[in-house]
Design an enzyme around this catalytic site. Structure first.
Site, PDB file in Angstrom:
ATOM      1  N   VAL A 170       0.846  -1.194   0.000  1.00  0.00           N
ATOM      2  CA  VAL A 170       0.000   0.000   0.000  1.00  0.00           C
ATOM      3  C   VAL A 170       0.878   1.240   0.000  1.00  0.00           C
ATOM      4  CG1 VAL A 170      -1.919  -1.102   1.203  1.00  0.00           C
ATOM      5  CG2 VAL A 170      -0.141   0.065   2.522  1.00  0.00           C
ATOM      6  N   SER A 171       0.293   2.369  -0.407  1.00  0.00           N
ATOM      7  CA  SER A 171       1.018   3.633  -0.426  1.00  0.00           C
ATOM      8  C   SER A 171       0.213   4.688   0.313  1.00  0.00           C
ATOM      9  CB  SER A 171       1.260   4.089  -1.867  1.00  0.00           C
ATOM     10  OG  SER A 171       1.816   5.390  -1.872  1.00  0.00           O
ATOM     11  N   LYS A 172       0.757   5.140   1.444  1.00  0.00           N
ATOM     12  CA  LYS A 172       0.097   6.219   2.174  1.00  0.00           C
ATOM     13  C   LYS A 172       0.275   7.550   1.454  1.00  0.00           C
ATOM     14  CE  LYS A 172       0.530   4.029   6.703  1.00  0.00           C
ATOM     15  NZ  LYS A 172       1.064   4.135   8.078  1.00  0.00           N
TER      16      LYS A 172
END
Length: 203
Positions: free
Chosen positions: A8-10
């Protein structure tokens, strides 16, 4: 065998890996060979990436959706791919700025070679600046004093310097103004981030 890694990419607000998973499955990765981390890429603790890299065998190809899913930074990325290359494992990037990278093809190897050259150039520049700074400090008779706290810039400099042969740890501590204990709490002797260093860079 094709092996996929997703994270995932914040940074872009995406807390799911659905898009990445779909892309990798479409590219031919079997769902049983997908590895997924839910941590930020800046953290050292990515158990699924570690498991993925350990599972790869000669002749396999690692697929990632974008280049930033794999590496924390350019140096880390180059080190990972160098290790894969040594083990005769390929890397293929599906989209984004690294989409031209496919180390199983001659053209893809060339593109990654440019990345590696830029990373090496960056390391040499940092080393030169470090040496110049140490020489300047010695010329001023600097002998330390009360250490200043570690900063993100100091962490990055320490990471680059500690991995270089010939780096004098004592001189480096003097230059960045911290004790050895503080330095090693943030960066390992080989230049890898430790927990305190990772927290500071995330800051």
């Amino acid at each position: 065998m094709l092996v996929g890694y997703v994270r995932v990419s914040k940074a872009d607000g995406s807390q799911t890996t659905d898009l990445q998973r779909d892309a990798l499955l479409t590219a031919g990765v079997d769902e049983a060979h997908l590895y997924e981390d839910l941590a930020s890429g800046k953290k050292d603790d990515r158990p699924e990436l570690a498991a993925c890299l350990k599972a790869l065998r000669a002749g396999d190809t690692l697929l990632v959706w974008k280049l930033d899913r794999l590496g924390r930074d350019l140096r880390h990325l180059v080190n990972v791919v160098h290790d894969l290359t040594e083990r005769k494992v390929g890397l293929k990037v599906l989209t984004g700025q690294g989409a031209a990278i496919d180390t199983t093809t001659p053209s893809g190897k060339l593109v990654f070679g440019i990345f590696a050259a830029l990373a090496e150039f960056e390391r040499e520049l940092i080393t030169e600046r470090t040496k110049a700074g140490l020489a300047s400090a010695r010329a001023r008779g600097r002998k330390g004093g009360r250490p200043f706290k570690m900063t993100p810039a100091k962490v990055r400099l320490a990471m680059a310097s500690m991995g270089q042969p010939g780096t004098n740890v004592g001189d480096l501590c003097v230059e960045i103004g911290v004790t050895r204990q503080t330095l090693y709490r943030h960066v390992s002797p080989t230049g890898e981030l430790r927990t305190d260093g990772a927290k500071l860079l995330e800051g």
